[in-house]
Write an enzyme that holds these catalytic residues in place. Structure first.
Site, PDB file in Angstrom:
ATOM      1  N   ASP A 190       0.847  -1.178   0.000  1.00 12.27           N
ATOM      2  CA  ASP A 190       0.000   0.000   0.000  1.00 12.27           C
ATOM      3  C   ASP A 190       0.891   1.239   0.000  1.00 12.27           C
ATOM      4  O   ASP A 190       1.826   1.328   0.802  1.00 12.27           O
ATOM      5  CB  ASP A 190      -0.906  -0.013   1.236  1.00 12.27           C
ATOM      6  N   ILE A 191       0.624   2.190  -0.916  1.00 13.73           N
ATOM      7  CA  ILE A 191       1.425   3.418  -0.957  1.00 13.73           C
ATOM      8  C   ILE A 191       1.087   4.272   0.250  1.00 13.73           C
ATOM      9  O   ILE A 191      -0.084   4.581   0.501  1.00 13.73           O
ATOM     10  CB  ILE A 191       1.152   4.201  -2.259  1.00 13.73           C
TER      11      ILE A 191
ATOM     12  N   ASN B 258      -2.912  13.103  -3.842  1.00 16.32           N
ATOM     13  CA  ASN B 258      -4.057  13.582  -4.619  1.00 16.32           C
ATOM     14  C   ASN B 258      -4.557  14.933  -4.118  1.00 16.32           C
ATOM     15  O   ASN B 258      -4.890  15.822  -4.908  1.00 16.32           O
ATOM     16  CB  ASN B 258      -5.193  12.556  -4.564  1.00 16.32           C
TER      17      ASN B 258
ATOM     18  N   ASP C  40      -1.959   9.636 -10.374  1.00 14.21           N
ATOM     19  CA  ASP C  40      -1.831   8.616 -11.424  1.00 14.21           C
ATOM     20  C   ASP C  40      -0.365   8.409 -11.811  1.00 14.21           C
ATOM     21  O   ASP C  40       0.064   7.284 -12.079  1.00 14.21           O
ATOM     22  CB  ASP C  40      -2.629   9.037 -12.657  1.00 14.21           C
TER      23      ASP C  40
ATOM     24  N   GLU D 157      -4.647   2.336  -4.426  1.00 15.26           N
ATOM     25  CA  GLU D 157      -3.196   2.454  -4.295  1.00 15.26           C
ATOM     26  C   GLU D 157      -2.585   1.178  -3.742  1.00 15.26           C
ATOM     27  O   GLU D 157      -1.498   1.176  -3.196  1.00 15.26           O
ATOM     28  CB  GLU D 157      -2.821   3.641  -3.398  1.00 15.26           C
TER      29      GLU D 157
END
Length: 251
Positions: A98-99, A106, A115, A141
């Site tokens: 997971d980022i 965002n 993106d 993500e």
């Protein structure tokens, strides 16, 4: 006076029996949007129709943004792998990533920047694995990697290599004013090994890896946590599948 012979106009070629009656416009439009306009073979030929089928099949298992396997392909691959491990006993590792703090990307730089980060992480993951491994984007993500024939002793090395490779290089984000930000990106990683010689399910394997992912996040992010092999005990559900219908079900 010069007389020029007129060449009779040839009637259009009749459609191939294979393509006659087929409504291919939607398929061709979809492939065009995906940048796959060049198809081998003459229009209407068996080779051309097969190339359309192959391209559509590939699109159906690819994530549109990153080009990685999508969740549908991932779940099928995970199911095949957990069955293979049950039959062969070879170890297999599942990593879920997971980022970290992706929502802030965002919110601060916009979804186009988000993106860009997703595509960059996807590219890095592709560089960190073997051809036999499956890398997928399984959520917003969230990514996952299936590593067949990965002995437990190699698990920490693989997870740390992925973590460090993503942390090493910041992503260049261009703001509206034209300034470039060097955005550091990190990931949290959780991992679990498939139970060997045990009938299990892809869902149970995924749940075990997710538990370790949540643990990595709780411990501060930008780290990996793997389920210790010694405590990879057979769950009650897996025990039920193992002994269902057998004389040992009361053990």
């Amino acid at each position: 006076m010069t007389v020029t012979a007129l060449t009779p106009r040839q009637p259009p070629s009749p459609p191939s029996p294979l393509s006659a009656g087929l409504q291919l416009e939607a398929a061709l439009s979809l492939l065009k949007q995906a940048g796959r306009e060049e198809l081998p073979g003459e229009a209407g030929s068996p080779e051309w129709l097969q190339s359309i089928i192959d391209a559509l099949c590939d699109l159906s298992v690819r994530d549109a943004l990153t080009g990685l396997a999508n969740r549908r392909h991932f779940e099928m691959a995970l199911g095949r792998e957990v069955d293979r491990v049950a039959r062969s006993g070879e170890p297999a590792l599942l990593l879920v990533l997971d980022i970290d703090h992706f929502k802030q990307v965002n919110d601060t730089f916009g979804h186009a920047a988000g993106d860009l980060v997703l595509k960059w992480v996807a590219g890095v993951l592709g560089e960190c694995v073997r051809p036999m491994d499956t890398v997928a984007r399984v959520g917003g993500e969230e990514f996952a990697i299936i590593l067949p024939n990965c002995p437990p002793a190699f698990g920490p090395t693989v997870a740390e290599r992925v973590r460090r490779r993503i942390e090493r290089d910041p992503v260049a984000i261009r703001a509206e004013a034209g300034t470039v930000h060097r955005l550091p990106v990190t990931v949290s990683i959780g991992g679990a090994f498939a139970p060997q010689w045990v009938r299990s399910t892809a869902l149970l394997w995924m749940e075990r890896a997710d538990v370790q992912l949540y643990r990595a996040k709780a411990e501060g992010r930008n780290r990996f946590c793997l389920e210790p092999v010694a405590v990879s005990l057979v769950s009650a559900e897996e025990k039920g599948m193992l002994f269902s219908g057998s004389q040992f079900q009361d053990l």
